[in-house]
Motif scaffolding. Structure first.
Motif, PDB file in Angstrom:
ATOM      1  N   SER A  54      26.317   7.860  16.746  1.00 23.26           N
ATOM      2  CA  SER A  54      26.439   8.998  17.661  1.00 23.26           C
ATOM      3  C   SER A  54      27.839   9.054  18.248  1.00 23.26           C
ATOM      4  O   SER A  54      28.601   8.079  18.194  1.00 23.26           O
ATOM      5  CB  SER A  54      25.394   8.894  18.786  1.00 23.26           C
ATOM      6  N   GLY A  55      28.160  10.211  18.789  1.00 23.86           N
ATOM      7  CA  GLY A  55      29.455  10.388  19.434  1.00 23.86           C
ATOM      8  C   GLY A  55      30.610  10.138  18.491  1.00 23.86           C
ATOM      9  O   GLY A  55      30.598  10.551  17.334  1.00 23.86           O
ATOM     10  N   GLU A  56      31.613   9.437  18.990  1.00 21.09           N
ATOM     11  CA  GLU A  56      32.807   9.153  18.185  1.00 21.09           C
ATOM     12  C   GLU A  56      32.515   8.223  17.024  1.00 21.09           C
ATOM     13  O   GLU A  56      33.279   8.156  16.061  1.00 21.09           O
ATOM     14  CB  GLU A  56      33.908   8.547  19.067  1.00 21.09           C
ATOM     15  N   ASN A  57      31.414   7.500  17.118  1.00 20.87           N
ATOM     16  CA  ASN A  57      31.061   6.542  16.063  1.00 20.87           C
ATOM     17  C   ASN A  57      30.149   7.151  14.992  1.00 20.87           C
ATOM     18  O   ASN A  57      29.716   6.454  14.081  1.00 20.87           O
ATOM     19  CB  ASN A  57      30.375   5.321  16.671  1.00 20.87           C
ATOM     20  N   GLN A  58      29.855   8.437  15.114  1.00 19.79           N
ATOM     21  CA  GLN A  58      28.958   9.061  14.152  1.00 19.79           C
ATOM     22  C   GLN A  58      29.618   9.187  12.779  1.00 19.79           C
ATOM     23  O   GLN A  58      30.779   9.567  12.671  1.00 19.79           O
ATOM     24  CB  GLN A  58      28.524  10.443  14.626  1.00 19.79           C
ATOM     25  N   ARG A  78      29.001  11.053   9.192  1.00 22.37           N
ATOM     26  CA  ARG A  78      28.237  12.085   8.489  1.00 22.37           C
ATOM     27  C   ARG A  78      28.246  11.742   7.000  1.00 22.37           C
ATOM     28  O   ARG A  78      29.213  12.005   6.294  1.00 22.37           O
ATOM     29  CB  ARG A  78      28.835  13.459   8.759  1.00 22.37           C
TER      30      ARG A  78
END
Length: 226
Positions: free
Chosen positions: A17-21, A23
């Motif tokens: 999630s967030g910056e660590n997501q 895709r």
């Protein structure tokens, strides 16, 4: 027009999630038709296994639709997904995952019995597919008594025992020596062509990939021709 065995439409899957997501799939579209054998190539971590898991209904996409034949699966409950997976999808992995205490034929009979087939019909079908794969003389041997290539051929027989329309394979020859891998691949290729299965096979072996009908990879979360 022939209905595709497998179709992915705008499929997305992210982890974290967030910056660590990350895709992994980002609007992936893909179509696989009956009798077609497609190689899925790309470096480790590119998302090949994630795509296979979503295509095989083992994992849910965050967005998009997965069609198995004409059936849209995104809104199916777990029971319906399991039923569809049991009857329409076969899986082959790098490691055979055979049950060591059971013989070759018993390993192939088991998924058929789980699907509701009677013991006699299941045994007859298991003998037929094992015979086709060149293992008619090894029916009563346990996995520990079989070579690596024979074990993987039993795993292939188990995967197709319920006559699925779709076969998904994740590095099916990756744990075999080159000569054995070539033999197992040739057996799998013959099975696909004669049965009309649709097969999506993740592999790092580019030589084998070139022998399939076409080759795709994942680029920026999308499926593209390789």
């Amino acid at each position: 027009m022939t209905v595709a065995t497998l179709r992915l439409a705008d499929v997305c899957r992210a982890f974290g999630s967030g910056e660590n997501q990350i895709r992994v799939l980002d609007g992936a579209d893909f179509m696989l038709r009956p009798g077609e054998m497609v190689a899925l190539v790309g470096p480790s971590g590119a998302g090949k296994s994630t795509l296979l898991h979503i295509a095989g209904l083992l994992e849910h996409a965050d967005k998009g639709e997965v069609f198995i034949g004409e059936t849209a699966t995104a809104n199916l409950d777990d029971e319906a997904r399991t039923r569809l997976r049991r009857h329409e999808i076969g899986f082959v992995y790098q490691f055979h995952h055979l049950m060591p205490e059971f013989s070759a034929i018993e390993n192939v009979v088991m998924p058929q019995r789980i699907a509701g087939l009677g013991p006699d019909e299941a045994a007859m079908r298991a003998r037929d597919v094992l015979g086709f794969l060149g293992l008619g003389h090894r029916l009563d041997h346990r996995p520990g008594e079989l070579s690596g290539g024979e074990q993987q051929r039993v795993a292939i027989a188990r995967a197709v025992a319920n006559s699925p329309s779709l076969l998904l394979a994740d590095e099916p020859t990756g744990n075999l020596d080159p000569v054995t891998g070539q033999h197992v691949f040739a057996t799998l290729q013959s099975l696909v062509k004669q049965s009309g299965l649709a097969a999506l096979i993740a592999t790092h072996n580019l030589e084998l990939a070139r022998r399939m009908d076409r080759c795709v990879t994942l680029k920026e979360g999308r499926v593209v021709e390789a």
